[in-house]
Design an enzyme around this catalytic site. Sequence first.
Site, PDB file in Angstrom:
ATOM      1  N   SER A 108      13.434  11.768 -45.059  1.00 38.23           N
ATOM      2  CA  SER A 108      13.265  13.216 -45.053  1.00 38.23           C
ATOM      3  C   SER A 108      14.533  13.877 -45.570  1.00 38.23           C
ATOM      4  CB  SER A 108      12.993  13.688 -43.623  1.00 38.23           C
ATOM      5  OG  SER A 108      13.262  15.060 -43.475  1.00 38.23           O
ATOM      6  N   SER A 109      14.382  15.055 -46.147  1.00 38.05           N
ATOM      7  CA  SER A 109      15.544  15.770 -46.676  1.00 38.05           C
ATOM      8  C   SER A 109      16.485  16.255 -45.578  1.00 38.05           C
ATOM      9  CB  SER A 109      15.085  16.969 -47.520  1.00 38.05           C
ATOM     10  OG  SER A 109      14.299  17.849 -46.734  1.00 38.05           O
ATOM     11  N   CYS A 110      16.049  16.201 -44.314  1.00 35.98           N
ATOM     12  CA  CYS A 110      16.924  16.658 -43.222  1.00 35.98           C
ATOM     13  C   CYS A 110      18.072  15.682 -42.955  1.00 35.98           C
ATOM     14  CB  CYS A 110      16.132  16.893 -41.949  1.00 35.98           C
ATOM     15  SG  CYS A 110      15.568  15.385 -41.161  1.00 35.98           S
ATOM     16  N   TYR A 137      16.079  13.425 -35.286  1.00 31.44           N
ATOM     17  CA  TYR A 137      15.181  12.908 -36.327  1.00 31.44           C
ATOM     18  C   TYR A 137      15.987  12.452 -37.544  1.00 31.44           C
ATOM     19  CZ  TYR A 137      11.290  12.813 -39.682  1.00 31.44           C
ATOM     20  OH  TYR A 137      10.362  12.434 -40.617  1.00 31.44           O
ATOM     21  N   LYS A 141      16.346   8.664 -39.329  1.00 30.74           N
ATOM     22  CA  LYS A 141      16.045   8.406 -40.740  1.00 30.74           C
ATOM     23  C   LYS A 141      17.249   7.832 -41.482  1.00 30.74           C
ATOM     24  CE  LYS A 141      11.725   9.434 -40.923  1.00 30.74           C
ATOM     25  NZ  LYS A 141      10.756   8.364 -41.226  1.00 30.74           N
ATOM     26  N   HIS A 180       5.248  22.316 -39.529  1.00 34.04           N
ATOM     27  CA  HIS A 180       6.307  22.793 -40.409  1.00 34.04           C
ATOM     28  C   HIS A 180       5.952  24.176 -40.947  1.00 34.04           C
ATOM     29  CE1 HIS A 180       7.288  18.385 -40.544  1.00 34.04           C
ATOM     30  NE2 HIS A 180       8.493  18.904 -40.402  1.00 34.04           N
TER      31      HIS A 180
END
Length: 308
Positions: A108-110, A137, A141, A180
């Site tokens: 994920s981009s987070c 999270y 990842k 989201h």
Amino acid sequence: MEKEAKIYIAGHRGMVGSSIHRLLQQKGFSNILVRTSQELDLRNQQEVFDFFEKEKPAYVFLAAAKVGGIVANNTYRADFLYENLAIQNNVIHASYLNQVKKMMFLGSSCIYPKMAPQPLKEDYLLTGELEPTNEPYAIAKIAGIKMCEAYHDQYGCRYISVMPTNLYGRNDNYHPENSHVLPALIRRFHEAKVAGDKMVTIWGTGTPLREFLYADDLADACFFLMENYEDKGFINIGTGTDLSIKDLAILIKKIIGFEGEIQFDTSKPDGTPRKLMDVSKLTSLGWKYKIPLEKGIQLAYEDFLSKY
């Protein structure tokens, strides 16, 4: 990937996994392995090891994860960290033990620092502090990325990691608290339209910038990379363009046909100010997204209407 090869999609009922499943079927892959979470609990190491030992998949798409929006991420911090670590640890190690030919881990981009320069290059990983609301999270990842790299280095495993931008599309989660921003806005504007409301209130200032990729485009990129990418370093997947939450809300309002006003609740958090992926690494390989945002939202709204 050979047409007759056994391919396991972990998380096939989610938005990403179901998109990959549909694409593989369209391309003529017939030996696709899927299990619901009731049939196989990916958090349970023994169940995962038994499944891999019995089925011996040749290729694995690891799209299973515990996911949610700002509220869910911030509320269930221990669950997001523990469950995501458990899922990926079990699947990655079982893939190694059972000689999986190639595996793809979806992140994920987070994972990027909250204040990282924009657009987000793959090199910016671990260069600053994470956004606090989704840190558990993100850490899970990041651990998954590093695990794939470590298995590549130590054991020669062909494990690749991809970092998608914000996703939306068929089989999205429209839960009022755990979804989201884009699916949450679809639901909110639709319900306001049905109820005849005069106003829709949106969290934050509306100024944060976000990039959105239709899930079928992500599936296409994942297939492309499974066929054409071997580096241990992870790779961004996105469109390379973004827009403000305010402009997104205006676009969704138009598509749904809501006649009222939009109000921003500035007492609520904005999250990261901007998240735009640098996709030059991906485009240099020859892949580009196909579905523009307005068309994608129309398709997503049709999917929402068919389910709700």
